[in-house]
Design an enzyme around this catalytic site. Structure first.
Site, short mmCIF file in Angstrom:
data_model
loop_
_atom_site.label_atom_id
_atom_site.label_comp_id
_atom_site.label_asym_id
_atom_site.label_seq_id
_atom_site.Cartn_x
_atom_site.Cartn_y
_atom_site.Cartn_z
N PRO A 1 -12.96 -5.92 -14.43
CA PRO A 1 -13.18 -4.98 -13.35
C PRO A 1 -14.66 -4.63 -13.20
CG PRO A 1 -11.27 -4.36 -14.62
CD PRO A 1 -11.93 -5.50 -15.35
N GLY B 1 -19.65 -17.98 -18.64
CA GLY B 1 -20.29 -17.59 -17.38
C GLY B 1 -21.00 -18.77 -16.74
N SER C 1 -13.53 -18.99 -11.97
CA SER C 1 -14.54 -19.48 -11.03
C SER C 1 -14.35 -20.98 -10.82
CB SER C 1 -15.95 -19.28 -11.61
OG SER C 1 -16.18 -17.93 -11.83
N GLU D 1 -8.95 -6.72 4.41
CA GLU D 1 -8.25 -7.88 3.83
C GLU D 1 -7.73 -8.82 4.93
OE1 GLU D 1 -5.60 -5.97 0.92
OE2 GLU D 1 -7.40 -5.21 -0.04
N TYR E 1 0.79 -1.23 0.00
CA TYR E 1 0.00 0.00 0.00
C TYR E 1 0.82 1.28 0.00
CZ TYR E 1 -4.39 -2.47 0.02
OH TYR E 1 -5.45 -3.25 -0.38
C1 HEM Z 1 -7.77 -4.45 -8.57
C2 HEM Z 1 -8.63 -0.34 -6.14
C3 HEM Z 1 -4.43 -0.90 -3.75
C4 HEM Z 1 -3.22 -4.34 -6.94
C5 HEM Z 1 -8.37 -3.31 -8.08
C6 HEM Z 1 -9.67 -2.84 -8.50
C7 HEM Z 1 -9.91 -1.69 -7.84
C8 HEM Z 1 -8.76 -1.41 -6.99
C9 HEM Z 1 -11.14 -0.82 -7.95
C10 HEM Z 1 -10.57 -3.53 -9.53
C11 HEM Z 1 -11.35 -4.62 -8.84
C12 HEM Z 1 -12.17 -5.46 -9.80
O1 HEM Z 1 -11.57 -6.19 -10.58
O2 HEM Z 1 -13.38 -5.39 -9.71
C13 HEM Z 1 -7.58 -0.15 -5.27
C14 HEM Z 1 -7.50 0.93 -4.29
C15 HEM Z 1 -6.32 0.76 -3.61
C16 HEM Z 1 -5.66 -0.40 -4.17
C17 HEM Z 1 -8.55 2.00 -4.10
C18 HEM Z 1 -5.72 1.60 -2.50
C19 HEM Z 1 -6.40 2.11 -1.51
C20 HEM Z 1 -3.72 -1.88 -4.41
C21 HEM Z 1 -2.38 -2.29 -4.08
C22 HEM Z 1 -2.02 -3.24 -5.01
C23 HEM Z 1 -3.16 -3.43 -5.89
C24 HEM Z 1 -1.56 -1.75 -2.91
C25 HEM Z 1 -0.69 -3.95 -5.14
C26 HEM Z 1 0.42 -3.32 -5.37
C27 HEM Z 1 -4.35 -4.65 -7.66
C28 HEM Z 1 -4.39 -5.65 -8.72
C29 HEM Z 1 -5.71 -5.70 -9.17
C30 HEM Z 1 -6.44 -4.72 -8.41
C31 HEM Z 1 -3.21 -6.49 -9.21
C32 HEM Z 1 -6.31 -6.63 -10.27
C33 HEM Z 1 -6.50 -5.91 -11.56
C34 HEM Z 1 -5.38 -6.06 -12.54
O3 HEM Z 1 -4.57 -6.98 -12.45
O4 HEM Z 1 -5.31 -5.24 -13.45
N1 HEM Z 1 -7.84 -2.44 -7.15
N2 HEM Z 1 -6.45 -0.92 -5.17
N3 HEM Z 1 -4.17 -2.60 -5.49
N4 HEM Z 1 -5.59 -4.13 -7.50
FE1 HEM Z 1 -6.04 -2.58 -6.28
#
Ligand code: HEM
Length: 401
Positions: free
Chosen positions: A394, A277, A209, A137, A95
Site C-alpha cells: 500500500p 524492484g 510488474s 475507474e 461501493y
Molecule cells: C486498495 C481506498 C473502495 C477493495 C485500496 C487502497 C486504498 C483504498 C487507499 C490501497 C491502495 C494501494 O495499494 O496503494 C478505498 C476507498 C474506497 C475504496 C477510499 C471507497 C471510497 C473499495 C471497494 C472495494 C475495495 C468498494 C471492493 C469491495 C480494495 C482492495 C484493495 C484496495 C481489494 C487492495 C488491497 C488489499 O487487497 O488488501 N483501497 N477503497 N476498495 N481496495 Fe479500496
C-alpha cells in the site's frame, strides 16, 4: 452537491476518525467479510492480517473528509488507488457494500457520539467520495478500450514459458488462452494474477510488474519466491512450485501510474532498483533500447549477492546496444568483489556518479531502499517531479519520505 451543513459536520468529525480510524476500519472489515465472505476472494489476506489495508483505507477516508469540499485535490491519490481497484476488478456495485459496513463500523465504534445527523452526513460524504472513485475507474476502462490497451476483469492466460532468472526470481511468459493479442501497456505498469490454490477456500490476487517491453504475443512477469513460512509467500511459492508451462492462470489488464515517460526521448534517465524492484526497470530498459537507444541511460541495481541478482547478462547485452548506456551493479555481500561495481549499500557518491539534477529517475524496491534512495536524490538536488517511484505494498507506507 453536499450542503454546507453536511460539509461542516464531516469536517468537524474527521479528526475523531483520524484517532479512531484504524479501529473503525478493523471493525468494518470484520463485519463486511462476515456478511460478504465472497469479498475474501478479492482482498489480500496478508495485508488484512498485518493491518496494512486498514491503515490505507483509514488514511484515505480521513484525507477525503478533510478535502470534502475540494476533492479535486485528492485526484492524484484517487487515480493511483483506482488503478489498483481496476486491476483487482472492483465494480461499482461493491461501493454500497463498503459504504454500508463503513458507516455501521463508525456507529459501532463511536457509540452514542455518532448521532443520526453525523451518520447521515458521513453517508452523504461517502456517496460523493465513492462517486469520484467509480467515475475515475470507469473513465480508465473507457480510455483503455479506446487505446485497445485493456479488457475488463480477468481473462485466462497460459504459461507459455517459465525461466529461472536467479536463485529467487523466475519469469513467467503469459499468453492469452484465446490466442488473441496482448493489450498494449506502458513500461512500468503491473498486472494482477488470480490463482486458485488447492486446499485454500478463497482465490488469491497479487500484482506483479510487467518485466519486458511491450510485444503483442505475451506478458512477462518475474516473481520473487518469498520465504515459505512467510504468509506473504503463499502465491509466489505456488507460482514457483506448482505452476508449470501449460498451466492456466487468470490475469487482469495492465494498470498503474508508475511508468516511463516515453515523451522524453533524449533526456538523461536513471533506472534505480533494489532486489525484485528490478522488474519494472527491465520493461523500461528494453523499451528505451528499442525506441530511443541514443538516450543517455543508467541502470543502477542493488541486490544481496550474485546468486539473487537477476537479468545480469540481459542488461549487459542491452547496454552493448545503447550509445550512452551504463550499468552499475551494487552487491551488499558479494562472494567475489570483482563481480560488482560497488559492494555495500547505495550511497550518495555512487548515485551522483550517474545522476544529476537534470536526470529523470525511476526508483523501485523495498521500503528502506526507496527511502534511502529518494532522500539521497533530493540531496543531490533532484526536484520532486524528476523522482518517480513505486513501492511494493500500500502506497501510504511511503508518506513519511
Ligand atoms: C486498495 C481506498 C473502495 C477493495 C485500496 C487502497 C486504498 C483504498 C487507499 C490501497 C491502495 C494501494 O495499494 O496503494 C478505498 C476507498 C474506497 C475504496 C477510499 C471507497 C471510497 C473499495 C471497494 C472495494 C475495495 C468498494 C471492493 C469491495 C480494495 C482492495 C484493495 C484496495 C481489494 C487492495 C488491497 C488489499 O487487497 O488488501 N483501497 N477503497 N476498495 N481496495 Fe479500496
Amino acid at each position: 452537491m453536499l450542503s454546507q451543513k453536511t460539509i461542516d459536520i464531516v469536517k468537524s468529525t474527521a479528526p475523531v476518525l483520524e484517532v479512531k480510524g484504524t479501529e473503525i476500519t478493523s471493525v468494518f472489515y470484520k463485519n463486511m467479510f462476515s456478511a460478504h465472505p465472497e469479498l475474501l476472494n478479492i482482498f489480500n489476506h496478508v495485508n488484512q492480517k498485518k493491518g496494512r489495508q486498514q491503515t490505507a483505507l483509514a488514511n484515505t477516508v480521513y484525507a477525503a473528509a478533510q478535502n470534502i469540499d475540494k476533492l479535486e485535490a485528492l485526484l492524484p491519490t484517487v487515480k493511483q488507488i483506482a488503478h489498483k481497484h481496476r486491476s483487482l476488478g472492483i465494480k461499482p456495485e461493491h461501493y454500497p457494500i463498503v459504504g454500508e459496513h463503513l458507516l455501521g463500523a463508525i456507529k459501532e465504534v463511536l457509540g452514542d457520539a455518532a448521532t443520526d445527523e453525523i451518520i447521515e452526513a458521513w453517508a452523504d460524504a461517502y456517496g460523493v467520495i465513492a462517486g469520484v472513485f467509480i467515475d475515475v475507474e470507469e473513465q480508465m476502462y473507457v480510455e483503455a478500450e479506446q487505446k485497445e490497451a485493456g479488457f475488463r476483469d480477468f481473462k485466462p492466460f497460459v504459461v507459455a514459458k517459465k525461466v529461472k532468472e536467479s536463485d529467487v526470481i523466475t519469469s513467467f511468459y503469459l499468453k492469452p488462452q484465446d490466442g488473441g493479442e496482448v493489450p498494449n501497456f506502458n513500461p512500468g505498469q503491473y498486472i494482477s494474477v488470480r490463482v486458485t490454490i488447492p486446499g485454500q477456500k478463497n482465490t488469491h490476487i497479487r500484482q506483479y510488474s510487467l518485466s519486458s517491453a511491450y510485444n503483442e504475443e505475451y506478458f512477462r512477469i518475474s516473481v520473487k519466491k518469498e520465504a515459505e513460512f512467510d504468509p506473504n509467500g503463499i502465491v509466489s511459492t505456488f507460482l514457483h512450485d506448482e505452476v508449470e508451462e501449460g498451466s492456466a492462470i487468470e490475469v487482469s489488464a495492465p494498470a498503474g501510474d508508475f511508468y516511463l515517460n516515453e515523451e522524453n526521448t533524449e533526456g538523461k534517465v536513471a533506472l534505480i532498483s533494489g532486489g525484485v524492484g528490478i522488474t519494472p526497470m527491465m520493461s523500461m530498459l528494453e523499451t528505451i533500447a528499442a525506441a530511443t537507444p541514443k538516450r543517455p541511460a543508467a541502470f543502477i541495481h542493488a541486490s544481496k549477492n550474485e546468486g539473487v541478482q537477476a537479468f545480469r547478462s540481459d542488461i549487459d547485452d542491452i547496454m552493448d546496444g545503447l550509445e550512452n548506456g551504463s550499468a552499475c551493479y551494487i552487491l551488499e555481500k558479494p562472494e567475489n568483489v570483482s563481480s560488482c561495481h560497488f559492494s555495500g549499500y547505495v550511497t550518495k557518491e555512487i548515485l551522483s556518479t550517474y545522476v544529476d539534477s537534470d536526470t529523470e529517475c525511476y526508483v523501485c524496491g523495498p521500503a528502506p531502499f526507496m527511502k534511502a534512495v529518494i532522500m539521497t536524490l533530493k540531496e543531490i538536488g533532484l526536484p520532486e517531479d524528476k523522482i518517480n517511484f513505486e513501492f511494493f505494498g500500500p502506497a501510504m507506507d511511503l508518506s513519511s519520505v
